[in-house]
Enzyme design. Structure first.
Site, PDB file in Angstrom:
ATOM      1  N   LYS A   5       0.854  -1.187   0.000  1.00 33.82           N
ATOM      2  CA  LYS A   5       0.000   0.000   0.000  1.00 33.82           C
ATOM      3  C   LYS A   5       0.890   1.237   0.000  1.00 33.82           C
ATOM      4  O   LYS A   5       1.801   1.361   0.850  1.00 33.82           O
ATOM      5  CB  LYS A   5      -0.853  -0.040   1.279  1.00 33.82           C
ATOM      6  CG  LYS A   5      -2.243   0.525   1.135  1.00 33.82           C
ATOM      7  CD  LYS A   5      -3.038   0.170   2.381  1.00 33.82           C
ATOM      8  CE  LYS A   5      -4.315   0.936   2.480  1.00 33.82           C
ATOM      9  NZ  LYS A   5      -4.983   0.738   3.763  1.00 33.82           N
TER      10      LYS A   5
HETATM   11  O1  G3P Z   1      -7.498   1.591   5.820  1.00 32.76           O
HETATM   12  C1  G3P Z   1      -7.884   2.820   5.386  1.00 32.76           C
HETATM   13  C2  G3P Z   1      -9.231   3.322   5.835  1.00 32.76           C
HETATM   14  O2  G3P Z   1     -10.205   2.331   5.728  1.00 32.76           O
HETATM   15  C3  G3P Z   1      -9.232   4.097   7.103  1.00 32.76           C
HETATM   16  O3  G3P Z   1     -10.508   4.355   7.602  1.00 32.76           O
HETATM   17  O4  G3P Z   1     -12.001   5.089   9.425  1.00 32.76           O
HETATM   18  O5  G3P Z   1      -9.553   5.660   9.534  1.00 32.76           O
HETATM   19  O6  G3P Z   1     -11.064   6.792   7.907  1.00 32.76           O
HETATM   20  P1  G3P Z   1     -10.787   5.543   8.677  1.00 32.76           P
END
Ligand code: G3P
Length: 219
Positions: free
Chosen positions: A85
């Site tokens: 990633k």
């Molecule tokens: O892994 C990336 C993403 O899904 C992060 O989510 O909830 O931290 O915005 P969030």
């Protein structure tokens, strides 16, 4: 639509994988930091990759392309399911091209616009991760971004898969599926919420009560 679990929590990953509910896992440095504790990150990635039969996104922390490529190559060696990633920056896209040319799967993350997604596809990303929840958080429309990316990718037959990330609730999943997103990645809480419906619980209770009232074995 592929369903990934967005966590580095091995217990949750094993539970979901053993129930046959997930096609892979995504992690990021924040999730890894939360789950790793004293564990060696390499070892944790290996255990996650062994727990699930599908892609496991492992994110670089270098900020220059050469550093991302070096980290990415090491991450990819941990297990064949590892997808590297990288952030959607100029350096990240350079690293994406290099890693892809060496046969490594790449998930380009932190995508917030259709133009960023177009650039990720042109850099031959395996996955692009638009963050719908974080857009909604700033009064933007995360799902509109998914619709735009879907249209652009279809228009030019890009093979990059749209991986809807930053999912906050089951309705995000419904909308992602209706828009034809290739994958979603879910916090464990959203996966378990998806499964539940009060009418299912009531129905199971009623069936069992009625059958028990008859007082006979089923078989
Ligand atoms: O892994 C990336 C993403 O899904 C992060 O989510 O909830 O931290 O915005 P969030």
């Amino acid at each position: 639509m592929k369903i990934f679990l967005d966590t580095a929590d091995l217990e949750e990953i094993r539970r979901a994988a053993e129930a046959g509910l997930i096609d892979g896992v995504t992690t990021n440095p924040s999730l890894l930091a939360k789950a790793a504790g004293d564990r060696n990150p390499r070892e944790l990635f290996r255990e996650i990759a062994e727990a699930v039969a599908g892609p496991v996104s492992a994110e670089v922390v270098a900020t220059d392309a050469a550093g991302m490529v070096a980290e990415g190559e090491q991450l990819a060696q941990i297990h064949p399911n590892i997808v590297v990633k990288v952030p959607l920056t100029e350096e990240g896209l350079r690293a994406c091209r290099t890693l892809r040319s060496r046969g490594v799967g790449v998930n380009v993350t932190l995508c917030f616009s259709p133009l960023q997604a177009l650039l990720a596809a042109k850099a031959d990303a395996t996955f692009v991760s638009p963050f719908v929840g974080r857009l909604d958080d700033v009064s933007s429309d995360g799902m509109r971004l998914i619709a735009q990316i879907r249209e652009i990718y279809d228009q030019y037959a890009f093979e990059t898969e749209i991986l809807v990330a930053s999912v906050r609730h089951p309705q995000h999943v419904v909308e992602a599926a209706l828009l034809g997103a290739d994958c979603v990645t879910l916090p464990p809480s959203v996966l378990w919420q998806m499964l539940r419906h009060p009418l299912t619980d009531h129905g199971v209770e009623a069936f069992l009560r009625d059958w028990k009232a008859l007082g006979k074995p089923l078989l």
